[in-house]
Design an enzyme around this catalytic site. Structure first.
Site, mmCIF file in Angstrom:
data_model
loop_
_atom_site.group_PDB
_atom_site.id
_atom_site.type_symbol
_atom_site.label_atom_id
_atom_site.label_comp_id
_atom_site.label_asym_id
_atom_site.label_seq_id
_atom_site.Cartn_x
_atom_site.Cartn_y
_atom_site.Cartn_z
ATOM 1 N N ARG A 36 0.908 -1.119 -0.075
ATOM 2 C CA ARG A 36 -0.039 -0.072 -0.066
ATOM 3 C C ARG A 36 0.901 1.406 -0.119
ATOM 4 N NH1 ARG A 36 -4.835 -1.657 4.179
ATOM 5 N NH2 ARG A 36 -6.321 -2.592 2.788
ATOM 6 N N LYS A 191 -20.848 -13.022 4.762
ATOM 7 C CA LYS A 191 -22.300 -12.927 4.915
ATOM 8 C C LYS A 191 -23.158 -12.394 3.724
ATOM 9 C CE LYS A 191 -22.289 -11.587 9.971
ATOM 10 N NZ LYS A 191 -22.618 -10.851 11.009
ATOM 11 N N GLY A 350 -8.292 -6.381 -0.052
ATOM 12 C CA GLY A 350 -8.567 -7.182 0.963
ATOM 13 C C GLY A 350 -7.853 -8.632 1.068
ATOM 14 N N GLY A 373 -13.235 -3.609 1.477
ATOM 15 C CA GLY A 373 -14.563 -2.836 1.563
ATOM 16 C C GLY A 373 -15.147 -1.823 0.460
#
Length: 394
Positions: A36, A191, A350, A373
């Site tokens: 990053r 989820k 991620g 995200g």
């Protein structure tokens, strides 16, 4: 990108407050993965070359972690001194910021040491803004957050995007708006409930959705497959059936693996087998999709009616528990299959990006996002708060 970037503003002689993605892995006070940081360098170098002084801001998600080790890495990468400011809003910090001249670089301490950051406290945002003249957001990893240094600060300073954010937004939105078909979304995660908007946005746009991880387990359960002790959301059965109806109506193929890898333990390989759904035992955990799932990706591409040698793949979510080698074969096979098809390939940050990097395959993909995200929400058609506050292009 429809927002202004650093190319649209004059930064000569200005103090630029730069939000960068410096939430990097560390161990014993040493940065262990500088991906990053390296991705953030082009914006920093552009601003310095154009006469700006930099006040760099970031956070670290691991509680209590200082950004001091990042200053040393930045110093090495930029080839110039980087002053570390441990007290973000002290008199010393304000004096240090005021004394900066073109070419100077200062890094502020972890903003999440201040609870006002995540609370998007207006006073905190205004105090940060007082340190500089222009705000540049180059931290795509947090642009789905409504925090003081992301959205709050834009109320007090002209706000534009950095070069990394521009690339992130353009690659992901471009893949959805102007794809080479077939367009395939490979989606995982914990989820279904948190991903409903993403599924609802993607299903009408893509040709195939391939499901992985606990998300796949929930779909499998809703279709009547046994899943043993695997993580799933049985209460989402009605929503899954609704998504299946949307896929049928939109003529979008929705695929589960035919074969899965199971283990009697999630912590270590124990009685690991590759089996069909129907053969899963009550005490089995699904830990991976079998490598045959990668062959299903190739079939979805090569058998596409109008396939002309080009395709687009969006991948967000490893197939298994990749931190254990015996549970990572499916993800490795999928990575190699995507590369072999020569598709335009967007890896959604991620854990997926971390896995791709661990294989040394980063450069084999078209784009590896820094933000998990944020990339998911952008794929889901949601406007990111951090993008919304930036100045529009004329």
């Amino acid at each position: 990108m429809k927002k202004q970037t650093v190319r649209d503003i004059d930064v000569q002689g200005k103090r630029v407050l730069l939000r960068s993605a410096l939430n990097v892995p560390m161990k014993d006070g040493v940065v262990t993965d500088a991906f990053r940081i390296e991705a953030s360098l082009p914006t920093m170098e552009y601003l310095l070359e154009h006469g700006a002084a930099l006040i760099i801001m970031s956070h670290h998600s691991k509680e209590g972690t200082s950004l001091a080790p990042v200053a040393a890495v930045l110093e090495e990468k930029l080839g110039r001194p980087v002053r570390f400011q441990a007290e973000v809003l002290s008199d010393a910090a304000r004096a240090a910021a005021a004394a900066l001249t073109p070419g100077d670089v200062m890094l502020l301490e972890n903003l999440r040491f201040h609870p006002e950051e995540e609370a998007n406290d207006p006073g905190f945002a205004k105090a940060l803004a007082a340190l500089g003249d222009i705000y540049v957001d180059d931290d795509f990893t947090t642009m789905h957050r409504d925090h003081a240094s992301i959205t709050g600060i834009a109320k007090y300073l002209p706000a534009v995007a950095g070069l990394l954010v521009e690339k992130e937004v353009d690659y992901i939105t471009g893949a959805l708006e102007h794809p080479n078909r077939p367009l395939i979304a490979l989606l995982g995660g914990a989820k279904v409930s948190t991903k409903l908007p993403i599924f609802e946005n993607l299903i009408p746009k893509v040709d195939t959705v391939m499901l992985t991880g606990p998300v796949a387990n929930t779909f499998a359960l809703a279709e009547g497959h046994p899943i043993g002790l695997s993580i799933a959301e049985p209460e989402m059965a009605d929503e899954v059936k609704r998504l299946l109806e949307i896929a049928k109506r939109e003529d979008t193929e929705l695929l589960l693996p035919v074969d899965v890898v199971v283990s009697k333990s999630l912590e270590e390989p124990k009685d690991v087998r590759t089996i069909k759904w129907a053969d899963i035992q009550p005490d089995d955990y699904i830990v991976d999709a079998a490598p045959s799932y990668a062959e299903m990706l190739k079939t979805a591409i090569y058998d596409y009616l109008d396939f002309d040698g080009k395709a687009t793949v969006l991948w967000n979510g490893p197939l298994g528990l990749t931190e254990i080698a015996e549970f990572a074969a499916g993800s490795k096979a999928m990575a190699e299959a995507i590369i072999a098809t020569k598709a335009i390939s967007i890896v959604g940050g991620g854990d997926t990006a971390g896995f791709v990097d661990s294989l040394g395959l980063h450069d084999k993909f078209t784009w590896v996002s820094t933000g998990g995200g944020a990339s998911l929400e952008l794929m889901g058609g949601q406007e990111l708060p951090g993008v919304a506050v930036l100045l529009d292009k004329a």
